[in-house]
Every structure is written in C-alpha cells, then in structure tokens.
Write a protein that holds these residues in place. Sequence first.
Motif, PDB file in Angstrom:
ATOM      1  N   ILE A  18      21.226 -26.912 -11.438  1.00  0.00           N
ATOM      2  CA  ILE A  18      20.313 -26.297 -10.476  1.00  0.00           C
ATOM      3  C   ILE A  18      18.912 -26.208 -11.080  1.00  0.00           C
ATOM      4  O   ILE A  18      18.733 -25.916 -12.256  1.00  0.00           O
ATOM      5  N   SER A  19      17.949 -26.513 -10.239  1.00  0.00           N
ATOM      6  CA  SER A  19      16.557 -26.493 -10.663  1.00  0.00           C
ATOM      7  C   SER A  19      15.693 -26.040  -9.492  1.00  0.00           C
ATOM      8  O   SER A  19      16.095 -26.153  -8.340  1.00  0.00           O
ATOM      9  N   PHE A  33      25.855 -25.151  -5.018  1.00  0.00           N
ATOM     10  CA  PHE A  33      25.987 -24.941  -6.459  1.00  0.00           C
ATOM     11  C   PHE A  33      27.139 -23.968  -6.707  1.00  0.00           C
ATOM     12  O   PHE A  33      26.927 -22.773  -6.916  1.00  0.00           O
ATOM     13  N   PRO A  34      28.390 -24.492  -6.686  1.00  0.00           N
ATOM     14  CA  PRO A  34      29.577 -23.628  -6.792  1.00  0.00           C
ATOM     15  C   PRO A  34      29.608 -22.771  -8.059  1.00  0.00           C
ATOM     16  O   PRO A  34      30.229 -21.719  -8.069  1.00  0.00           O
ATOM     17  N   LYS A  35      28.935 -23.213  -9.112  1.00  0.00           N
ATOM     18  CA  LYS A  35      28.906 -22.424 -10.354  1.00  0.00           C
ATOM     19  C   LYS A  35      27.842 -21.337 -10.301  1.00  0.00           C
ATOM     20  O   LYS A  35      27.620 -20.627 -11.271  1.00  0.00           O
ATOM     21  N   GLY A  36      27.155 -21.243  -9.158  1.00  0.00           N
ATOM     22  CA  GLY A  36      26.151 -20.198  -8.983  1.00  0.00           C
ATOM     23  C   GLY A  36      24.872 -20.491  -9.743  1.00  0.00           C
ATOM     24  O   GLY A  36      24.572 -21.632 -10.093  1.00  0.00           O
ATOM     25  N   GLN A  73      19.811 -16.884  -4.128  1.00  0.00           N
ATOM     26  CA  GLN A  73      20.427 -16.436  -2.880  1.00  0.00           C
ATOM     27  C   GLN A  73      21.876 -16.895  -2.904  1.00  0.00           C
ATOM     28  O   GLN A  73      22.166 -18.063  -3.170  1.00  0.00           O
ATOM     29  N   GLU A  74      22.758 -15.995  -2.617  1.00  0.00           N
ATOM     30  CA  GLU A  74      24.190 -16.294  -2.697  1.00  0.00           C
ATOM     31  C   GLU A  74      24.578 -17.468  -1.793  1.00  0.00           C
ATOM     32  O   GLU A  74      25.500 -18.218  -2.100  1.00  0.00           O
TER      33      GLU A  74
END
Length: 183
Positions: A133-134, A124-127, A117-118
Amino acid sequence: MPPARSNAFEVLFQHPWRTIMVADTRQTLEKLLHSFSTAMLVTRSVDGTLRSRPMAIARVDQTDDVWFVTDIESGKVDEIDSDPVVNVALQNGSQYVSLSGTAAIIQDRMLLEEMWQEAWRVWFPKGKDDPNISLLRVRTIEGEYWDNSGQQGLKYLFEAGKAYLTGTRPAIDEDVHQKVDLR
C-alpha cells in the motif's frame, strides 16, 4: 511623448470586487471538490495512450491536492514514474470537476496511518500494514468546473431552450463554468 496607457485588464483585475470574484471562484471549486468521494485518475501509459481508472479519494488537503491509495505494484505507478502529468475527473449528477496536476507516489507510513479508512481493506486485506500500500498525491495546478445544479441548472435549461428556439448557442453564466489556477 504620450502618457503610458494603463492596462485595462490589470486595473479590472486589481479592482476589489474582481479579487472577491476570483476568491469566490476558487471557493466554489473547493466546495465542489470536497463533495466527491471517487474520481477517475487519468495517466499516460508508456506507449502514449491515456488510461483512466476509478479511484476512491482518500483526502483533499488545504492546498487542493488530491490523495489516493494505490498498490505499489499496479501499472499506474509505472505510468506515473514515466510521466507524472495526470488528470483527475470527477462527476456527480450535474456537477463536474476536472483537475490537471502532477502525481507522485508517497511512501509515508505515518501519513497513511492518519488517512487509513477501513473500507480500503477490500483492496488491501492486510490493512494499513500491507507492504504494497502506498499513497498517491496529485499536486493540482489547474481546476475547471461546471455546476448545473440547483438554480444554475434551471438558468441553463432556460438558456438552452432559448438557444434551441433561436438557433444560437446558450449563454453560460460564470457561476456555472470557470477555470481556476491552483498554483
């Protein structure tokens, strides 16, 4: 020798209307569960204290497991590694759900891509390509709900007022509060 007695609870439980009531109870919990967007995830820290933090719900799947995203470097990951037994608490107005289960950190990029989800870019600025991210899955074991919304809320107010005036405890309708085995 006297004939063996039947277990009244088993007979009651096997009765068709009782089976429907159990199914309805689970459906009520599932309906409530799908109405929430955030939850408090409760873990046990290494020193044994309980820790709670708000989490955005990524998904509730068909088995009622609850999914979140987290930073692999966050303290909750160490807490889950140490003790995976968790609680997920949800509240919205006069509706409450408590889930007991076991948490696991899931490193699955395809599943993350599917759930992305955007709005998570805030954390998580790097997307979705952020290496930290996990996914965090809570496999639910038991759920409990309290739903004092709508007509149930009016019934509860009536029962609470009656209890107050008579010095007794309010009668809680089964539609308001139930425990549900989710295994």
